[in-house]
Design a protein around this motif. Sequence first.
Motif, mmCIF file in Angstrom:
data_model
loop_
_atom_site.group_PDB
_atom_site.id
_atom_site.type_symbol
_atom_site.label_atom_id
_atom_site.label_comp_id
_atom_site.label_asym_id
_atom_site.label_seq_id
_atom_site.Cartn_x
_atom_site.Cartn_y
_atom_site.Cartn_z
ATOM 1 N N ASP A 13 0.814 -1.203 0.000
ATOM 2 C CA ASP A 13 0.000 0.000 0.000
ATOM 3 C C ASP A 13 0.855 1.263 0.000
ATOM 4 O O ASP A 13 0.427 2.314 -0.479
ATOM 5 N N GLU A 14 2.062 1.165 0.547
ATOM 6 C CA GLU A 14 2.942 2.324 0.603
ATOM 7 C C GLU A 14 3.519 2.592 -0.780
ATOM 8 O O GLU A 14 3.418 1.787 -1.691
ATOM 9 N N GLU A 15 4.169 3.746 -0.901
ATOM 10 C CA GLU A 15 4.806 4.084 -2.164
ATOM 11 C C GLU A 15 5.956 3.123 -2.436
ATOM 12 O O GLU A 15 6.537 2.555 -1.521
ATOM 13 N N ALA A 16 6.288 2.967 -3.691
ATOM 14 C CA ALA A 16 7.384 2.082 -4.087
ATOM 15 C C ALA A 16 8.709 2.642 -3.573
ATOM 16 O O ALA A 16 8.914 3.852 -3.529
ATOM 17 N N LEU A 17 9.590 1.749 -3.190
ATOM 18 C CA LEU A 17 10.904 2.158 -2.691
ATOM 19 C C LEU A 17 11.816 2.527 -3.852
ATOM 20 O O LEU A 17 11.747 1.920 -4.919
ATOM 21 N N PRO A 18 12.690 3.494 -3.637
ATOM 22 C CA PRO A 18 13.654 3.822 -4.688
ATOM 23 C C PRO A 18 14.639 2.665 -4.891
ATOM 24 O O PRO A 18 14.847 1.845 -3.990
ATOM 25 N N HIS A 19 15.211 2.621 -6.048
ATOM 26 C CA HIS A 19 16.137 1.544 -6.405
ATOM 27 C C HIS A 19 17.276 1.409 -5.401
ATOM 28 O O HIS A 19 17.660 0.303 -5.031
ATOM 29 N N SER A 20 17.828 2.519 -4.950
ATOM 30 C CA SER A 20 18.966 2.472 -4.022
ATOM 31 C C SER A 20 18.592 1.789 -2.705
ATOM 32 O O SER A 20 19.384 1.026 -2.150
ATOM 33 N N GLU A 21 17.370 2.049 -2.208
ATOM 34 C CA GLU A 21 16.932 1.402 -0.968
ATOM 35 C C GLU A 21 16.705 -0.095 -1.171
ATOM 36 O O GLU A 21 17.042 -0.901 -0.310
ATOM 37 N N ILE A 22 16.137 -0.465 -2.298
ATOM 38 C CA ILE A 22 15.925 -1.887 -2.604
ATOM 39 C C ILE A 22 17.270 -2.591 -2.699
ATOM 40 O O ILE A 22 17.446 -3.697 -2.187
ATOM 41 N N LEU A 23 18.232 -1.936 -3.331
ATOM 42 C CA LEU A 23 19.568 -2.499 -3.444
ATOM 43 C C LEU A 23 20.197 -2.694 -2.065
ATOM 44 O O LEU A 23 20.810 -3.733 -1.792
ATOM 45 N N ASP A 24 20.027 -1.719 -1.167
ATOM 46 C CA ASP A 24 20.545 -1.836 0.203
ATOM 47 C C ASP A 24 19.903 -3.010 0.940
ATOM 48 O O ASP A 24 20.588 -3.782 1.615
ATOM 49 N N ILE A 25 18.590 -3.154 0.799
ATOM 50 C CA ILE A 25 17.873 -4.251 1.454
ATOM 51 C C ILE A 25 18.366 -5.589 0.922
ATOM 52 O O ILE A 25 18.609 -6.529 1.675
ATOM 53 N N PHE A 26 18.544 -5.670 -0.400
ATOM 54 C CA PHE A 26 19.030 -6.901 -1.006
ATOM 55 C C PHE A 26 20.435 -7.244 -0.509
ATOM 56 O O PHE A 26 20.720 -8.388 -0.180
#
Length: 179
Positions: free
Chosen positions: A38-51
């Motif tokens: 439901d929240e806004e999509a995460l920016p690529h950099s944050e997704i990369l950090d999580i990964f």
Amino acid sequence: MEELSQNTAGGGQTVKEEEEVMKENLTEMAAPDADEEDEEALPHSEILDIFEEGLARLVQDPLLCDLPIQVTLEEVNSQIALEYGQAMTVRVLKADGEIMPIVVVQNATVLDLKKAIRRFMELKQQREGGVKHVSWRYVWRNYHLVFQGEKLEDDKMRLKDYGIRNRDEVSFMKRLRKK
């Protein structure tokens, strides 16, 4: 394959159970909960950090603990192939005394070993910085790979045919100039 899944990995779990846990962890990272959708999509950099954080946790697994934190998929696959006996480690001794653990498939050729050495050095340079370019054409023109005094000259010949097995040591030797 069936026999391998029965062997136990660290922590008393079977290799199959370890694989399932890794798949679940990757699935959890890839598929967010309903609340997060439901929240806004995460920016690529944050997704990369999580990964990268998840990957760092995976590398702490006993099966993958020998891998660096900035691991590539290729390195993970090589380590798994080693565990299943589908690959072998060839220890390559450089002139400066450094030993490079190079992972190749069981039926690898001399050319496969050379490509794996090149890839190992490229990854090492990316992680540590240093020399930006190595002329592999120069390296192979001026050096031989040698195993127990025998030059590995035929790129198409399999390592097995030279008698190279898991954890054997191959070294670089300077070629003599022909006049």
